[in-house]
Scaffold this active site. Structure first.
Site, PDB file in Angstrom:
ATOM      1  N   LYS A 149       0.877  -1.183   0.000  1.00  0.00           N
ATOM      2  CA  LYS A 149       0.000   0.000   0.000  1.00  0.00           C
ATOM      3  C   LYS A 149       0.904   1.219   0.000  1.00  0.00           C
ATOM      4  O   LYS A 149       1.864   1.280   0.773  1.00  0.00           O
ATOM      5  CB  LYS A 149      -0.884  -0.047   1.248  1.00  0.00           C
ATOM      6  CG  LYS A 149      -1.462   1.275   1.720  1.00  0.00           C
ATOM      7  CD  LYS A 149      -2.542   1.035   2.761  1.00  0.00           C
ATOM      8  CE  LYS A 149      -2.478   2.017   3.916  1.00  0.00           C
ATOM      9  NZ  LYS A 149      -3.489   1.721   4.943  1.00  0.00           N
ATOM     10  N   ASP A 176      -3.589   4.822  -0.288  1.00  0.00           N
ATOM     11  CA  ASP A 176      -4.317   5.373   0.862  1.00  0.00           C
ATOM     12  C   ASP A 176      -4.078   6.876   0.926  1.00  0.00           C
ATOM     13  O   ASP A 176      -2.939   7.332   1.081  1.00  0.00           O
ATOM     14  CB  ASP A 176      -3.825   4.705   2.156  1.00  0.00           C
ATOM     15  CG  ASP A 176      -4.642   5.105   3.377  1.00  0.00           C
ATOM     16  OD1 ASP A 176      -5.590   5.913   3.233  1.00  0.00           O
ATOM     17  OD2 ASP A 176      -4.334   4.604   4.483  1.00  0.00           O
ATOM     18  N   GLU A 201      -8.070   3.849  -0.787  1.00  0.00           N
ATOM     19  CA  GLU A 201      -8.510   3.995   0.599  1.00  0.00           C
ATOM     20  C   GLU A 201      -8.735   5.464   0.970  1.00  0.00           C
ATOM     21  O   GLU A 201      -7.862   6.313   0.736  1.00  0.00           O
ATOM     22  CB  GLU A 201      -7.436   3.366   1.514  1.00  0.00           C
ATOM     23  CG  GLU A 201      -7.815   3.276   2.980  1.00  0.00           C
ATOM     24  CD  GLU A 201      -6.737   2.547   3.798  1.00  0.00           C
ATOM     25  OE1 GLU A 201      -5.864   1.878   3.197  1.00  0.00           O
ATOM     26  OE2 GLU A 201      -6.773   2.663   5.034  1.00  0.00           O
TER      27      GLU A 201
HETATM   28  O1  OSB Z   1      -4.468   5.094   7.403  1.00  0.00           O
HETATM   29  O2  OSB Z   1      -4.008   3.066   7.581  1.00  0.00           O
HETATM   30  C1  OSB Z   1      -3.785   4.222   7.903  1.00  0.00           C
HETATM   31  C2  OSB Z   1      -0.758   4.360  10.252  1.00  0.00           C
HETATM   32  C3  OSB Z   1      -1.148   5.374  11.090  1.00  0.00           C
HETATM   33  C4  OSB Z   1      -2.333   6.016  10.870  1.00  0.00           C
HETATM   34  C5  OSB Z   1      -3.160   5.638   9.807  1.00  0.00           C
HETATM   35  C6  OSB Z   1      -2.783   4.603   8.958  1.00  0.00           C
HETATM   36  C7  OSB Z   1      -1.553   3.981   9.175  1.00  0.00           C
HETATM   37  C8  OSB Z   1      -1.008   2.928   8.317  1.00  0.00           C
HETATM   38  C9  OSB Z   1       0.022   2.012   8.928  1.00  0.00           C
HETATM   39  O3  OSB Z   1      -1.260   2.829   7.130  1.00  0.00           O
HETATM   40  C10 OSB Z   1      -0.227   0.573   8.744  1.00  0.00           C
HETATM   41  C11 OSB Z   1       0.674  -0.254   9.637  1.00  0.00           C
HETATM   42  O4  OSB Z   1       0.498  -0.240  10.878  1.00  0.00           O
HETATM   43  O5  OSB Z   1       1.556  -0.920   9.113  1.00  0.00           O
HETATM   44 MG    MG Z   2      -5.924   4.252   6.107  1.00  0.00          MG
END
Ligand code: OSB
Ligand code: MG
Length: 355
Positions: A149, A176, A201
């Site tokens: 991602k 994302d 996302e």
């Molecule tokens: O939006 O998924 C998210 C980390 C902090 C805040 C929001 C997000 C994320 C990640 C990290 O995408 C995913 C992970 O823990 O590896």
């Molecule tokens: Mg996210």
């Protein structure tokens, strides 16, 4: 806790993670939970400090010395506290750890999970350049991650995604935006629709569902909601409004594992696949995510990477490693199935509050 590499999203850059660890003692057992709020209110309005305040001054007084039967009982007790889902979820996690330890059952078994290992991917923050992004992606692909991602924001979206897609034509790839777009500038995202992405996302506002419906109608790529789905009800709203085709489940954002399971079930009944999101957790939260992701409708790979993707030294004695098939094993010991490295925990501790 210093991150192995800085994590940049559309809302900010994190190099150190401030973590709130909850320890609850009951019946001679100790349960641990992790509140996933960060230092800054970027992803959520909650912060590490607001969660400490809410847990200490509002949640703990409702549960200390009280008989708590299960997670639902806990939710009923804290029902009068509006919002603050990350704080509630951290405490609920510690209660699940205690319940599992008392019953001598893993969380996976308490939840009725159906797999012993979970397919995972890696979430890559915004890099200096698209060339750097391709290189970072290559590093993770070499490590064995079969799904990637990438974080996007305006002016770091289509070109970044195209560069990765060009280099990795068959990689399972998703993006994302963490709410970085309005309906107007989301038009610039249209070329993403031709990159064979698994999903896009949370492109729009964190409290939006309706505009996501309008956007989904313009994309063949599934829209996946993260920030917008803060209760099982919101999952139902999004499904009824056709605002997304996939939902990211985070127990923190939803206010607890029990709420995450309810959301999973609603999605399953409506044929909406889900996947487990991540919040750069320590080994405690990672164990919880893995147990959750054993439920049957967790169909897409989880944002749960190996421990060494996040921290040089974690606070659990167990560390999670990536298997050759891009999976991570689910803990089997009672409760969360992890033990605390007290020395590591102490070395990171900024303050301790006892109630
Ligand atoms: O939006 O998924 C998210 C980390 C902090 C805040 C929001 C997000 C994320 C990640 C990290 O995408 C995913 C992970 O823990 O590896
Ligand atoms: Mg996210």
């Amino acid at each position: 806790m210093p991150l192995v590499s800085a994590f940049e999203t559309s809302f900010g850059r994190e190099t150190n993670r401030e973590c709130v660890i909850i320890e609850i003692r009951s019946e001679g057992l100790i349960g641990y939970g992790e509140c996933v709020a960060a230092r800054d209110p970027g992803y959520s309005y909650e912060t590490a400090q607001t969660s400490i305040h809410v847990i200490k001054d509002f949640i703990f007084p409702l549960i200390i010395g009280k008989d708590i039967k299960d997670a639902n009982d806990f939710q009923n007790k804290v029902n009068g506290i509006r919002g603050h889902h990350l704080a509630k979820a951290g405490v609920e996690m510690a209660i699940w750890d205690l319940l599992g330890k008392r019953e001598n059952k893993s969380l996976k078994d308490l939840f009725g999970g159906m797999r012993d290992k979970v397919e995972v991917g890696v979430s890559i923050g915004i890099q200096e350049s698209k060339e750097a992004l391709v290189k970072t992606t290559q590093d993770y692909v070499n490590q064995g991650y079969a799904r990637v991602k990438i974080k996007i924001k305006p002016n770091r979206d289509v070109e970044d995604a195209k560069a990765v897609r060009q280099q990795f034509p068959n990689l399972r790839l998703q993006v994302d935006a963490n709410s970085a777009y309005s309906m107007d500038d989301a038009k610039t995202l249209q070329p993403l629709d031709d990159l064979n992405l698994l999903l896009i996302e949370q492109p729009l506002f964190e409290d939006d569902i309706w505009d996501h419906h309008k956007l989904q109608a313009q994309f063949k790529t599934p829209i996946c909601l993260d920030e917008s789905i803060i209760t099982p009800r919101h999952a139902r709203y999004a499904i009824e409004m056709k605002a997304c085709k996939i939902i990211n489940i985070k127990a923190g954002r939803l206010g607890g594992l029990s709420q995450a399971i309810q959301t999973h079930d609603i999605c399953q009944e409506n044929n909406i696949p889900v996947w487990c999101g991540g919040m750069l957790e320590t080994g405690i939260g990672r164990a919880s995510n893995l147990a959750l992701a054993t439920l049957s409708n967790f169909i897409l790979p989880a944002d749960v990477s190996a421990s060494n993707r996040y921290y040089k030294k974690d606070i659990t004695n167990e560390s999670f490693v990536l298997n050759a098939d891009s999976t991570i094993n689910v803990p089997t010991d009672a409760g969360l199935g992890v033990t605390i490295d007290n020395e590591a925990l102490k070395s990171y501790t900024l303050s301790t509050i006892k109630s």
